[in-house]
Design a protein around this motif. Structure first.
Motif, short mmCIF file in Angstrom:
data_model
loop_
_atom_site.label_atom_id
_atom_site.label_comp_id
_atom_site.label_asym_id
_atom_site.label_seq_id
_atom_site.Cartn_x
_atom_site.Cartn_y
_atom_site.Cartn_z
N ASP A 81 31.53 -20.35 -6.98
CA ASP A 81 32.73 -19.97 -6.44
C ASP A 81 32.82 -20.89 -4.86
O ASP A 81 31.55 -21.31 -4.61
CB ASP A 81 32.73 -18.42 -5.79
CG ASP A 81 33.54 -18.03 -4.50
OD1 ASP A 81 34.75 -18.37 -5.03
OD2 ASP A 81 33.40 -17.69 -3.51
N ASP A 118 35.16 -20.48 -1.70
CA ASP A 118 35.22 -20.08 -0.26
C ASP A 118 34.25 -19.00 -0.07
O ASP A 118 33.98 -18.08 -0.75
CB ASP A 118 36.78 -19.48 -0.21
CG ASP A 118 37.90 -20.54 -0.38
OD1 ASP A 118 37.48 -21.73 -0.16
OD2 ASP A 118 38.98 -20.29 -0.71
N GLU A 119 33.58 -19.41 1.07
CA GLU A 119 32.47 -18.34 1.73
C GLU A 119 31.30 -18.40 0.85
O GLU A 119 30.33 -17.66 0.88
CB GLU A 119 32.97 -16.98 1.88
CG GLU A 119 34.19 -16.96 2.78
CD GLU A 119 34.02 -17.60 4.21
OE1 GLU A 119 32.96 -17.91 4.44
OE2 GLU A 119 35.05 -17.44 4.81
N THR A 120 31.31 -19.21 -0.30
CA THR A 120 29.98 -19.46 -1.19
C THR A 120 29.51 -20.80 -0.84
O THR A 120 28.43 -21.18 -0.27
CB THR A 120 30.30 -19.33 -2.71
OG1 THR A 120 30.66 -17.94 -2.95
CG2 THR A 120 29.06 -19.53 -3.44
N ASP A 123 30.33 -14.91 -3.40
CA ASP A 123 30.17 -14.02 -2.32
C ASP A 123 30.73 -12.66 -2.78
O ASP A 123 30.57 -11.85 -2.07
CB ASP A 123 30.57 -14.61 -1.16
CG ASP A 123 32.03 -14.75 -1.12
OD1 ASP A 123 32.53 -15.53 -2.06
OD2 ASP A 123 32.89 -14.21 -0.32
N ASP A 183 33.08 -12.20 -8.32
CA ASP A 183 32.15 -13.19 -8.81
C ASP A 183 31.10 -12.61 -9.44
O ASP A 183 30.30 -13.15 -10.19
CB ASP A 183 31.73 -13.97 -7.49
CG ASP A 183 32.47 -14.73 -6.91
OD1 ASP A 183 33.38 -15.51 -7.60
OD2 ASP A 183 32.80 -14.82 -5.53
MG MG Z 1 34.41 -16.52 -2.25
#
Ligand code: MG
Length: 247
Positions: A12, A14-16, A179, A184
């Protein structure tokens, strides 16, 4: 029935792998500065006010492209102070700044380098984070973006079918890392992939069947995946009948 060896690891965005939050905060700061230049009414607004315009728009437009959701959230912010006509101009400021500030987390590039020696490594996102605009050019064997070619977003099964097709193997040979518990972990497992939950903050694990793995940092991934199933060497094997565990 034994699970097939893992051939592919998909991340993934974003934020991963992409540290999105500071990029969005910085971009909203640039938007607010421009709004204040355009009207004194914006003096009373804060970046937090602009950030608050995202969740209700996101909730109302869940299936829309992230680009459209961001534009709608910016439109809501501009409407607060009568600047609705400035949307295109302000959206350009937002996205220019957002991508200029988008960076991978510190654990990402070393983990990707280690994993590429053993697995096909891919990138799959619902969001606006183009790999090449987030410091991740050339890192992935394939990149999947929702809304390209009409592809539905996660958690749709079609999204993960596109991931599996790009991976060129059976679903259970793919590990999806991300995340979001819903997008996910749960959605990937529903589509037959294996899943690793990236829990950077040490949040309590939500109820339901556990993922195949959970990590606090991507640095933990190579060891975790080695325990789940052997990877393969990327170069074509001279003997296609050889065991898959070419490590
Ligand atoms: Mg994400």
């Amino acid at each position: 029935m034994t699970a097939p060896p893992i051939t592919t690891v998909v991340f993934d965005a974003d934020e991963t792998v992409v540290d999105l939050s500071p990029a969005v905060t910085g971009a909203l700061g640039a938007v607010l500065a421009e709004m204040r230049r355009l009207t004194p009414a914006a003096e009373a607004l804060t970046v937090a006010d602009l950030a608050e315009d995202w969740p209700p728009v996101f909730a109302a437009m869940r299936a829309a492209s992230t680009l459209d959701i961001r534009r709608a959230a910016l439109a809501r912010s501009l409407a607060r102070v009568g600047l609705g006509a400035e949307l295109d101009h302000v959206a350009e400021i937002f996205f220019t700044r957002r991508f200029a500030l988008s960076r991978p987390f510190g654990d990402v590039l070393p983990a990707l380098a280690a994993l590429r020696a053993l697995y096909t490594v891919g990138f799959a996102t619902n969001g606006n984070s183009r790999a090449e605009r987030c410091g991740l050019a050339g890192e992935f064997a394939f990149e999947i973006y929702a809304h390209e070619g009409g592809l539905p977003k996660k958690p749709a099964g079609e999204f993960f079918a596109a991931v599996v097709e790009a991976a060129g193997c059976v679903p259970a040979a793919v590990v999806h890392v991300g995340d979001s518990w819903e997008h996910d972990v749960r959605a990937a497992r529903r589509a037959g992939l294996r899943a690793v939950w990236l829990n950077r903050t040490g949040a309590p694990r939500p109820p339901g069947p556990p993922p195949e793995g959970e990590v606090r940092s991507l640095a933990e991934l190579p060891d975790l995946l080695a325990g789940l199933g052997a990877g393969r060497v990327m170069a074509a094997s001279p003997d296609p009948g050889a065991p898959g565990a070419a490590r």
